[in-house]
Design a protein around this motif. Structure first.
Motif, PDB file in Angstrom:
ATOM      1  N   UNK A  60       1.950  -1.257  -0.438  1.00  0.00           N
ATOM      2  CA  UNK A  60       2.533  -2.229  -1.368  1.00  0.00           C
ATOM      3  C   UNK A  60       2.638  -1.615  -2.764  1.00  0.00           C
ATOM      4  N   UNK A  61       1.590  -0.909  -3.193  1.00  0.00           N
ATOM      5  CA  UNK A  61       1.614  -0.265  -4.506  1.00  0.00           C
ATOM      6  C   UNK A  61       2.752   0.750  -4.591  1.00  0.00           C
ATOM      7  N   UNK A  62       2.903   1.565  -3.537  1.00  0.00           N
ATOM      8  CA  UNK A  62       3.943   2.605  -3.523  1.00  0.00           C
ATOM      9  C   UNK A  62       5.350   2.030  -3.375  1.00  0.00           C
ATOM     10  N   UNK A  63       5.450   0.809  -2.869  1.00  0.00           N
ATOM     11  CA  UNK A  63       6.745   0.157  -2.648  1.00  0.00           C
ATOM     12  C   UNK A  63       6.779  -1.189  -3.364  1.00  0.00           C
ATOM     13  N   UNK A  64       6.317  -1.184  -4.614  1.00  0.00           N
ATOM     14  CA  UNK A  64       6.185  -2.425  -5.389  1.00  0.00           C
ATOM     15  C   UNK A  64       7.533  -3.146  -5.434  1.00  0.00           C
ATOM     16  N   UNK A  65       7.580  -4.406  -5.000  1.00  0.00           N
ATOM     17  CA  UNK A  65       8.853  -5.120  -4.904  1.00  0.00           C
ATOM     18  C   UNK A  65       9.516  -5.388  -6.256  1.00  0.00           C
ATOM     19  N   UNK A  66      10.837  -5.347  -6.242  1.00  0.00           N
ATOM     20  CA  UNK A  66      11.600  -5.780  -7.418  1.00  0.00           C
ATOM     21  C   UNK A  66      11.300  -7.259  -7.615  1.00  0.00           C
ATOM     22  N   UNK A  67      11.133  -7.676  -8.835  1.00  0.00           N
ATOM     23  CA  UNK A  67      10.782  -9.067  -9.107  1.00  0.00           C
ATOM     24  C   UNK A  67       9.290  -9.273  -9.314  1.00  0.00           C
ATOM     25  N   UNK A  68       8.498  -8.258  -8.993  1.00  0.00           N
ATOM     26  CA  UNK A  68       7.047  -8.344  -9.201  1.00  0.00           C
ATOM     27  C   UNK A  68       6.623  -7.506 -10.395  1.00  0.00           C
ATOM     28  N   UNK A  69       7.554  -7.086 -11.234  1.00  0.00           N
ATOM     29  CA  UNK A  69       7.241  -6.176 -12.335  1.00  0.00           C
ATOM     30  C   UNK A  69       6.127  -6.694 -13.242  1.00  0.00           C
ATOM     31  N   UNK A  70       6.124  -7.998 -13.521  1.00  0.00           N
ATOM     32  CA  UNK A  70       5.116  -8.568 -14.428  1.00  0.00           C
ATOM     33  C   UNK A  70       3.708  -8.477 -13.845  1.00  0.00           C
ATOM     34  N   UNK A  71       3.596  -8.367 -12.537  1.00  0.00           N
ATOM     35  CA  UNK A  71       2.298  -8.315 -11.870  1.00  0.00           C
ATOM     36  C   UNK A  71       1.881  -6.890 -11.509  1.00  0.00           C
TER      37      UNK A  71
ATOM     38  N   UNK B 106       0.270  -3.390 -11.083  1.00  0.00           N
ATOM     39  CA  UNK B 106      -1.092  -2.937 -11.364  1.00  0.00           C
ATOM     40  C   UNK B 106      -1.087  -1.424 -11.550  1.00  0.00           C
ATOM     41  N   UNK B 107      -2.176  -0.890 -12.094  1.00  0.00           N
ATOM     42  CA  UNK B 107      -2.248   0.531 -12.420  1.00  0.00           C
ATOM     43  C   UNK B 107      -2.683   1.407 -11.248  1.00  0.00           C
ATOM     44  N   UNK B 108      -3.251   0.796 -10.210  1.00  0.00           N
ATOM     45  CA  UNK B 108      -3.797   1.573  -9.101  1.00  0.00           C
ATOM     46  C   UNK B 108      -3.830   0.724  -7.833  1.00  0.00           C
ATOM     47  N   UNK B 109      -3.584   1.344  -6.655  1.00  0.00           N
ATOM     48  CA  UNK B 109      -3.689   0.563  -5.410  1.00  0.00           C
ATOM     49  C   UNK B 109      -5.132   0.170  -5.113  1.00  0.00           C
ATOM     50  N   UNK B 110      -6.085   0.854  -5.743  1.00  0.00           N
ATOM     51  CA  UNK B 110      -7.501   0.582  -5.497  1.00  0.00           C
ATOM     52  C   UNK B 110      -7.974  -0.781  -5.964  1.00  0.00           C
ATOM     53  N   UNK B 111      -7.198  -1.461  -6.798  1.00  0.00           N
ATOM     54  CA  UNK B 111      -7.626  -2.788  -7.257  1.00  0.00           C
ATOM     55  C   UNK B 111      -6.878  -3.912  -6.548  1.00  0.00           C
ATOM     56  N   UNK B 112      -5.952  -3.561  -5.634  1.00  0.00           N
ATOM     57  CA  UNK B 112      -5.248  -4.597  -4.875  1.00  0.00           C
ATOM     58  C   UNK B 112      -6.131  -5.068  -3.729  1.00  0.00           C
TER      59      UNK B 112
ATOM     60  N   UNK C 199      -8.209  -7.105  -8.283  1.00  0.00           N
ATOM     61  CA  UNK C 199      -9.634  -7.334  -8.546  1.00  0.00           C
ATOM     62  C   UNK C 199     -10.366  -6.009  -8.405  1.00  0.00           C
ATOM     63  N   UNK C 200     -11.173  -5.673  -9.402  1.00  0.00           N
ATOM     64  CA  UNK C 200     -11.873  -4.387  -9.417  1.00  0.00           C
ATOM     65  C   UNK C 200     -12.898  -4.262  -8.293  1.00  0.00           C
ATOM     66  N   UNK C 201     -13.703  -5.295  -8.093  1.00  0.00           N
ATOM     67  CA  UNK C 201     -14.781  -5.219  -7.103  1.00  0.00           C
ATOM     68  C   UNK C 201     -14.680  -6.395  -6.139  1.00  0.00           C
ATOM     69  N   UNK C 202     -15.324  -6.232  -5.008  1.00  0.00           N
ATOM     70  CA  UNK C 202     -15.366  -7.284  -3.999  1.00  0.00           C
ATOM     71  C   UNK C 202     -16.793  -7.782  -3.825  1.00  0.00           C
ATOM     72  N   UNK C 203     -16.934  -9.043  -3.436  1.00  0.00           N
ATOM     73  CA  UNK C 203     -18.280  -9.518  -3.089  1.00  0.00           C
ATOM     74  C   UNK C 203     -18.756  -8.785  -1.837  1.00  0.00           C
TER      75      UNK C 203
END
Length: 117
Positions: free
Chosen positions: A39-50, A52-58, A91-95
């Motif tokens: 998803x990070x590598x193929x970020x959809x058009x229309x999601x520009x405002x959302x 993120x800087x890294x796939x690791x936080x998705x 989100x940076x971390x998970x429970x």
């Protein structure tokens, strides 16, 4: 991704906090980490405002629970050939696994009742 027929593939509709959605198709062998990277590598058009800087936080949320990185779609027993809805959040971390609601399940000696006269 491996080459498989469309009937073997898992169709995901990802929903952002903003309510925007996008459909993707994955192999049952793909993990939550694989999905986040795709998803990070193929970020959809229309999601520009959302963006993120890294796939690791998705993070993916399915049936109210965060999916940890190594969980595959096949392990979730998602119906192949049908669309499954998941939420996608940054989100940076998970429970910790299985910690959901643990605080509420612990016994307490405190009472929360009141007496009306």
């Amino acid at each position: 991704m491996t080459t498989q027929t469309d009937l073997d593939m898992v169709h995901l509709r990802l929903i952002l906090v903003s309510g925007k959605t996008q459909d993707f198709t994955f192999s049952p062998n793909d993990s939550a980490t694989d999905i986040a990277k795709h998803v990070f590598d193929n970020w959809p058009a229309g999601w520009e405002e959302e963006q993120v800087s890294s796939p690791g936080i998705l993070r993916l949320i399915f049936q109210g629970r965060f999916l940890h990185g190594n969980v595959t779609l096949g392990a979730l027993k998602l119906p192949p050939g049908r669309t499954t809805v998941m939420h996608l959040v940054a989100r940076e971390t998970l429970p910790e696994p299985n910690s959901h609601g643990q605080r509420n399940r612990e016994k307490t000696t405190e009472s929360n009742c009141c007496l009306l006269l």
